[in-house]
Design a protein around this motif. Structure first.
Motif, short mmCIF file in Angstrom:
data_model
loop_
_atom_site.label_atom_id
_atom_site.label_comp_id
_atom_site.label_asym_id
_atom_site.label_seq_id
_atom_site.Cartn_x
_atom_site.Cartn_y
_atom_site.Cartn_z
N GLY A 95 18.09 -0.15 -0.76
CA GLY A 95 16.88 0.61 -0.54
C GLY A 95 15.96 0.69 -1.75
N ASP A 96 16.44 0.25 -2.93
CA ASP A 96 15.60 0.30 -4.13
C ASP A 96 14.33 -0.52 -3.94
OD1 ASP A 96 17.41 1.88 -5.49
OD2 ASP A 96 18.14 0.28 -6.80
N HIS A 97 13.30 -0.12 -4.68
CA HIS A 97 12.04 -0.86 -4.74
C HIS A 97 12.01 -1.58 -6.09
CE1 HIS A 97 9.58 0.96 -1.36
NE2 HIS A 97 10.77 1.52 -1.27
N ILE A 98 11.86 -2.90 -6.05
CA ILE A 98 11.83 -3.71 -7.26
C ILE A 98 10.45 -4.34 -7.33
CG2 ILE A 98 12.97 -5.50 -8.59
CD1 ILE A 98 15.47 -5.01 -6.77
N LEU A 99 9.67 -3.94 -8.32
CA LEU A 99 8.28 -4.34 -8.44
C LEU A 99 8.11 -5.49 -9.42
CD1 LEU A 99 8.42 -1.15 -7.78
CD2 LEU A 99 6.02 -1.18 -8.41
N PHE A 100 7.23 -6.41 -9.04
CA PHE A 100 6.87 -7.56 -9.86
C PHE A 100 5.35 -7.64 -9.90
CE2 PHE A 100 11.03 -8.32 -8.19
CZ PHE A 100 11.73 -8.91 -9.22
N GLY A 101 4.79 -7.81 -11.07
CA GLY A 101 3.34 -7.84 -11.22
C GLY A 101 2.73 -9.19 -10.92
N SER A 102 1.43 -9.20 -10.93
CA SER A 102 0.65 -10.40 -10.74
C SER A 102 1.07 -11.47 -11.74
CB SER A 102 -0.83 -10.05 -10.95
OG SER A 102 -1.59 -11.19 -11.22
N GLU A 103 0.99 -12.72 -11.32
CA GLU A 103 1.35 -13.83 -12.20
C GLU A 103 0.52 -13.86 -13.47
OE1 GLU A 103 2.12 -15.47 -7.97
OE2 GLU A 103 0.71 -14.10 -8.91
N THR A 104 -0.69 -13.35 -13.42
CA THR A 104 -1.58 -13.42 -14.59
C THR A 104 -1.68 -12.12 -15.38
OG1 THR A 104 -3.49 -12.92 -13.18
CG2 THR A 104 -2.99 -15.26 -13.58
N ILE A 107 2.29 -5.86 -14.26
CA ILE A 107 2.09 -4.51 -13.71
C ILE A 107 1.23 -3.71 -14.68
CG2 ILE A 107 3.30 -2.36 -13.11
CD1 ILE A 107 5.68 -4.12 -12.25
N ASN A 108 0.41 -2.85 -14.14
CA ASN A 108 -0.45 -1.99 -14.94
C ASN A 108 0.34 -1.37 -16.09
OD1 ASN A 108 -1.49 0.75 -15.72
ND2 ASN A 108 -3.17 0.13 -14.38
N GLU A 109 -0.13 -1.61 -17.32
CA GLU A 109 0.62 -1.19 -18.50
C GLU A 109 0.81 0.32 -18.58
OE1 GLU A 109 0.79 -2.09 -23.25
OE2 GLU A 109 -0.16 -3.52 -21.91
N GLN A 110 -0.15 1.10 -18.09
CA GLN A 110 0.01 2.55 -18.13
C GLN A 110 1.15 3.00 -17.24
OE1 GLN A 110 -1.70 4.61 -20.37
NE2 GLN A 110 0.07 5.83 -19.76
N VAL A 111 1.33 2.36 -16.10
CA VAL A 111 2.45 2.69 -15.21
C VAL A 111 3.77 2.36 -15.91
CG1 VAL A 111 3.55 2.19 -12.98
CG2 VAL A 111 1.05 2.35 -13.13
N LEU A 112 3.82 1.25 -16.62
CA LEU A 112 5.01 0.89 -17.39
C LEU A 112 5.27 1.93 -18.49
CD1 LEU A 112 4.40 -2.95 -17.88
CD2 LEU A 112 5.84 -1.86 -16.14
N LEU A 113 4.23 2.29 -19.22
CA LEU A 113 4.38 3.26 -20.32
C LEU A 113 4.82 4.63 -19.81
CD1 LEU A 113 1.22 2.33 -22.43
CD2 LEU A 113 3.63 2.06 -23.12
N ASP A 114 4.37 5.00 -18.61
CA ASP A 114 4.74 6.29 -18.02
C ASP A 114 6.18 6.31 -17.50
OD1 ASP A 114 2.20 7.23 -18.56
OD2 ASP A 114 1.48 6.99 -16.50
N ASN A 115 6.79 5.13 -17.33
CA ASN A 115 8.12 5.02 -16.73
C ASN A 115 8.99 4.01 -17.46
OD1 ASN A 115 7.62 6.64 -14.07
ND2 ASN A 115 5.88 5.24 -14.25
#
Length: 163
Positions: A95-104, A107-115
């Motif tokens: 059930g986990d969500h595994i996120l992968f960002g755009s090839e170019t 993932i939004n860096e602020q979302v990464l920094l917040d988590n």
């Protein structure tokens, strides 16, 4: 089984390949707009072959809409080259969500920094920058399957090796 989330994917062949992986794993594929291609693009369907019709697909209008429905939590992992947290140390669960960002853009860096505790990476040698998106999803999702193989409904192929 799992939720594979592609944030603003750009290359249709990658998305088709990942769709095929999802069908074979019983995973849901979430696509977050804007997409770099039309979902009906021949290249997507060609890469997904005859699997695309069996795909459990959810399309989101924006990353914000996805995050409103599925806030980043202990059941979310974000693949990035901007962490030292190795994917094989993540305790994946069904059930986990595994996120992968755009090839170019990733993932939004602020979302990464917040988590930061939910960020994972695939180790690579010093000469490369990143892996192909389809390869990255395959590497991570099959480790998640390895950790949760009990009860996995695998396919049965009629032919066998015989001597």
């Amino acid at each position: 089984m799992f939720n594979i989330v592609l944030v603003e994917p750009q290359i249709p062949q990658n998305t088709g390949t990942i769709g095929r992986l999802c069908v074979n794993l019983g995973a849901t594929l979430h696509l977050i707009k804007p997409l770099g291609f039309d979902i009906d693009d021949k290249a997507v369907k060609r890469a997904g072959l005859d699997y695309w019709q069996h795909l459990d697909l959810v399309v989101w209008e924006s990353f914000e809409a996805y995050l409103k429905a599925h806030p980043i939590s202990k059941n979310s992992y974000m693949a990035t080259t901007k962490t030292d947290n190795l994917y094989f140390n993540a305790p994946f669960k069904k059930g986990d969500h595994i996120l992968f960002g755009s090839e170019t853009r990733g993932i939004n860096e602020q979302v990464l920094l917040d988590n930061p505790e939910q960020c994972i990476t695939i180790p690579m040698g010093g000469k490369g920058r990143s892996l192909n998106l389809g390869v990255s999803v395959g590497v991570v999702i099959y480790d998640a399957l390895r950790q949760n193989y009990e009860g996995f409904e695998k396919i049965t192929i009629a032919n066998t090796l015989e001597q």
